[in-house]
Design an enzyme around this catalytic site. Sequence first.
Site, mmCIF file in Angstrom:
data_model
loop_
_atom_site.group_PDB
_atom_site.id
_atom_site.type_symbol
_atom_site.label_atom_id
_atom_site.label_comp_id
_atom_site.label_asym_id
_atom_site.label_seq_id
_atom_site.Cartn_x
_atom_site.Cartn_y
_atom_site.Cartn_z
ATOM 1 N N CYS A 132 -33.607 -23.133 -0.459
ATOM 2 C CA CYS A 132 -33.893 -22.789 0.942
ATOM 3 C C CYS A 132 -35.367 -22.451 1.130
ATOM 4 O O CYS A 132 -35.930 -22.686 2.191
ATOM 5 C CB CYS A 132 -32.995 -21.661 1.413
ATOM 6 S SG CYS A 132 -32.972 -20.284 0.282
ATOM 7 N N GLY B 85 -25.177 -20.885 10.388
ATOM 8 C CA GLY B 85 -25.613 -19.500 10.666
ATOM 9 C C GLY B 85 -25.504 -19.176 12.150
ATOM 10 O O GLY B 85 -25.059 -18.091 12.539
ATOM 11 N N LYS C 31 -16.206 -16.768 -0.514
ATOM 12 C CA LYS C 31 -15.899 -18.207 -0.517
ATOM 13 C C LYS C 31 -17.083 -19.015 -1.043
ATOM 14 O O LYS C 31 -18.137 -19.037 -0.419
ATOM 15 C CB LYS C 31 -15.579 -18.702 0.895
ATOM 16 C CG LYS C 31 -15.013 -20.133 0.844
ATOM 17 C CD LYS C 31 -15.009 -20.821 2.183
ATOM 18 C CE LYS C 31 -16.256 -21.607 2.463
ATOM 19 N NZ LYS C 31 -16.483 -22.753 1.556
ATOM 20 N N GLU D 208 -35.602 -29.148 7.960
ATOM 21 C CA GLU D 208 -35.311 -28.943 6.535
ATOM 22 C C GLU D 208 -34.609 -30.179 5.976
ATOM 23 O O GLU D 208 -33.636 -30.652 6.549
ATOM 24 C CB GLU D 208 -34.410 -27.718 6.374
ATOM 25 C CG GLU D 208 -34.153 -27.381 4.924
ATOM 26 C CD GLU D 208 -33.335 -26.109 4.744
ATOM 27 O OE1 GLU D 208 -32.318 -25.966 5.419
ATOM 28 O OE2 GLU D 208 -33.730 -25.276 3.910
ATOM 29 N N GLY E 232 -26.641 -20.206 3.920
ATOM 30 C CA GLY E 232 -26.335 -21.621 4.161
ATOM 31 C C GLY E 232 -27.245 -22.176 5.233
ATOM 32 O O GLY E 232 -28.360 -21.665 5.458
ATOM 33 N N SER E 233 -26.759 -23.186 5.913
ATOM 34 C CA SER E 233 -27.603 -23.894 6.880
ATOM 35 C C SER E 233 -27.809 -23.074 8.153
ATOM 36 O O SER E 233 -26.978 -22.230 8.510
ATOM 37 C CB SER E 233 -26.955 -25.224 7.237
ATOM 38 O OG SER E 233 -25.700 -24.980 7.840
ATOM 39 N N THR E 234 -28.904 -23.362 8.831
ATOM 40 C CA THR E 234 -29.190 -22.677 10.095
ATOM 41 C C THR E 234 -28.113 -23.003 11.124
ATOM 42 O O THR E 234 -27.707 -22.147 11.907
ATOM 43 C CB THR E 234 -30.596 -23.076 10.588
ATOM 44 O OG1 THR E 234 -31.540 -22.562 9.636
ATOM 45 C CG2 THR E 234 -30.914 -22.494 11.952
ATOM 46 N N GLU F 256 -28.871 -15.675 5.649
ATOM 47 C CA GLU F 256 -30.020 -16.230 4.929
ATOM 48 C C GLU F 256 -29.922 -17.732 5.093
ATOM 49 O O GLU F 256 -29.042 -18.371 4.534
ATOM 50 C CB GLU F 256 -29.947 -15.779 3.465
ATOM 51 C CG GLU F 256 -31.284 -15.801 2.773
ATOM 52 C CD GLU F 256 -31.517 -17.122 2.091
ATOM 53 O OE1 GLU F 256 -32.149 -17.998 2.727
ATOM 54 O OE2 GLU F 256 -31.066 -17.292 0.959
HETATM 55 P P1 ADP Z 1 -25.161 -26.430 3.288
HETATM 56 O O1 ADP Z 1 -26.182 -27.157 4.057
HETATM 57 O O2 ADP Z 1 -25.704 -25.560 2.206
HETATM 58 O O3 ADP Z 1 -23.951 -27.246 2.946
HETATM 59 P P2 ADP Z 1 -23.471 -25.060 5.093
HETATM 60 O O4 ADP Z 1 -24.006 -24.061 6.022
HETATM 61 O O5 ADP Z 1 -22.839 -26.294 5.613
HETATM 62 O O6 ADP Z 1 -24.721 -25.336 4.222
HETATM 63 O O7 ADP Z 1 -22.475 -24.399 4.063
HETATM 64 C C1 ADP Z 1 -22.678 -23.125 3.491
HETATM 65 C C2 ADP Z 1 -21.333 -22.459 3.354
HETATM 66 O O8 ADP Z 1 -20.786 -22.212 4.657
HETATM 67 C C3 ADP Z 1 -20.274 -23.273 2.623
HETATM 68 O O9 ADP Z 1 -19.519 -22.388 1.811
HETATM 69 C C4 ADP Z 1 -19.448 -23.853 3.751
HETATM 70 O O10 ADP Z 1 -18.116 -24.170 3.392
HETATM 71 C C5 ADP Z 1 -19.454 -22.707 4.750
HETATM 72 N N1 ADP Z 1 -19.191 -23.082 6.145
HETATM 73 C C6 ADP Z 1 -19.356 -24.298 6.726
HETATM 74 N N2 ADP Z 1 -19.017 -24.241 8.039
HETATM 75 C C7 ADP Z 1 -18.627 -22.964 8.301
HETATM 76 C C8 ADP Z 1 -18.187 -22.250 9.468
HETATM 77 N N3 ADP Z 1 -18.064 -22.864 10.632
HETATM 78 N N4 ADP Z 1 -17.926 -20.940 9.354
HETATM 79 C C9 ADP Z 1 -18.070 -20.304 8.178
HETATM 80 N N5 ADP Z 1 -18.474 -20.902 7.041
HETATM 81 C C10 ADP Z 1 -18.753 -22.215 7.079
#
Ligand code: ADP
Length: 484
Positions: free
Chosen positions: A297, A246, A189, A394, A241-243, A263
Site C-alpha cells: 500500500c 474502505g 477475516k 493505485e 484494503g482498498s480505498t 488503512e
Molecule cells: P484488495 O485490493 O487488497 O483486494 P479489498 O479491499 O478488495 O482489497 O479487500 C480487502 C479485504 O476486504 C478482503 O479481506 C476482502 O474480502 C474484504 N472485503 C471486500 N469487500 C468487502 C466489503 N464490502 N465489506 C467488508 N470487507 C470486504
Amino acid sequence: MAKKQTKGWDYSPALESTSHVELKKRYDLYINGEWVKPASKKYFKTINPATEEVLAEVAHANDEDVDRAVKAARKAYTDVWSKTSPSERAKYIYRIARLMQERSREFAVIESLDAGKVIRESRDIDVPLACNHFFYNAGWADKLEYAFPNRTIAPLGVAGQIIPWNFPLLMAAWKIAPALATGNCIVLKPAETTPLTALKLAEIIHDSGLPPGVVNIVTGYGDTGAAIVNHEDVDKIAFTGSTGVGKIIQNAIAGTSKKATLELGGKSANIIMDDAPLDQAVEGIVNGIFFNQGHVCCAGSRLFIQEGVYDKVIEKLKHRMNSLIVGNPLDKNTDIGAINSKEQLDIINGYLKIGQAEGAEMYQSPCDLPETGFYCRPTLFMNVAQSSRLVQEEIFGPVLAIQTFRTVDEVIQKANNTPFGLAAGVWTDKGSRIFNLTTKLRAGVVWANTFNKFDPASPFGGYKESGFGREGGLHGLEGYLKMN
Ligand code: ADP
C-alpha cells in the site's frame, strides 16, 4: 521478445523444500476454539498464483457463521478475557510469538505458496516481523496504565478485523497482537486469495491455550467482511484494503457507535534530489516499487527525479532492473514472485495499456517469465503527466511512474497532488532538505534515504484517501481502547 521458461520448476538446491509443509485439503472456520463447518456449507479454492494449482478448499462464512463467531467473541470477552489480568494476557501473547518462531519456516513456505511472494521475503521479513508484532505488543499488555497516565482505560470489547492479501500473516499479526494486548476479543477475516497463514495462525493460537472465543478466524469473500462490519455487536472495525472498500465500510458504520481504523491505498512519492547518493537511491527505488511485486500500500510507485541527475538515475535504474529475476517464489534467487491473482494481473496489464495509450514511454526489463502462473515484468513509465491515471491511481503492481522536477517547491506540490497520502521517500545528502521536505509532504510516513522500513513500534497510517487512524506503536494500542 523475452524467452519463456519451460513448464514446471527446476528443483535446484536453491529451492526451498515444501516437503514437510502439510496443508489440509479442506479448512473449516475457527470459532470458539474449535474447527467448525460453515453453516453456508460452501467452500472456495485457494490457489498458488505461481503455478495455478489448487492448494486447499476453505470455508466461505455467511451471516450465520459470522454471528456465531461474534457471539463466541462476546461471550469470551464477558466471561473470561475481561477478567484475565494484563500480565496473563501478556503471557499468552508471548507464547503465540514463540510458537510462531518455532514454526517460522512452515509459515514462510505457506505464505509464499498462497501469496506468490518470494521465499526470501517471507522468511526474512514477513514472518519475523509478524512475530515481532506479538513480542512488541505483549510487552505493553501490563504497562498500558503507564503509557496513558492520568487516563482511565478499558478495552472496546469485540474487534472485527478485515485484512488484505499482500502481507497476509503480517497483517493478521499487526491486527491481532494489539487487540489482545489491550484486552479485546477478535473476529478476523483474511483475504479470499490468501487465507492459509491466518488459518495456520489459528492452529498456533489454539496450541497456545488462549481461552476459546478470544480469537476467531472466519474465511470468506467480501460478503463475509460485510457481515462483520454490519454485525451490531462488533465494537470496532480495523480494516486494511482498498480505498473503494474502505469507503463502503465508512458508509456502513456511519451513525453507529462502532470505532474504525482504515488503512487504505496509496500512491507514494520517492523523491531523488540532485545531491542524493545515487546508487543507494536506486536500490531504494527498486525496493520501493518492486518489493512484494509492488503489492504494497505504501509502494514508492511515483518517482520524482531532479532534472540534473535524471539521465544517470534512469541508466542505473534500468541496469539494476535488468538483473532482477522474476519467477518461482520458492527459489531463493528469485527477486520478484507471482502476481497474487489473475484478477490483479488483469488490472496491472490494464494499466500498462493505459500508460501506452496516454503516450508515456514504457520500459520493461527483458527477463524470462514462467509459462504458467501470473507474472509481470518490472515496468517503468517515463515522461508521465501529473494528470495521468498512472500517477493518480493505485496500480498495486510492479509499475513505476516517473516524473522530473526542478525545484523543491515544484516537487512538493506534485508529490502532494494525488488523492492519497500514505508514505513518501526523500533521497538527499542535506539534513536541511530532509527536514524541509518531510514537514511539507502530506504523507503518514516519510522515509529519508531509505524506503519500506517497518517496525512494530512505529505508527503507520494515512492522510486523505489513504485512510485514518494509526496502527503500530502506542497509537495502534490506543485504537483498541476506550479512554476517559
Ligand atoms: P484488495 O485490493 O487488497 O483486494 P479489498 O479491499 O478488495 O482489497 O479487500 C480487502 C479485504 O476486504 C478482503 O479481506 C476482502 O474480502 C474484504 N472485503 C471486500 N469487500 C468487502 C466489503 N464490502 N465489506 C467488508 N470487507 C470486504
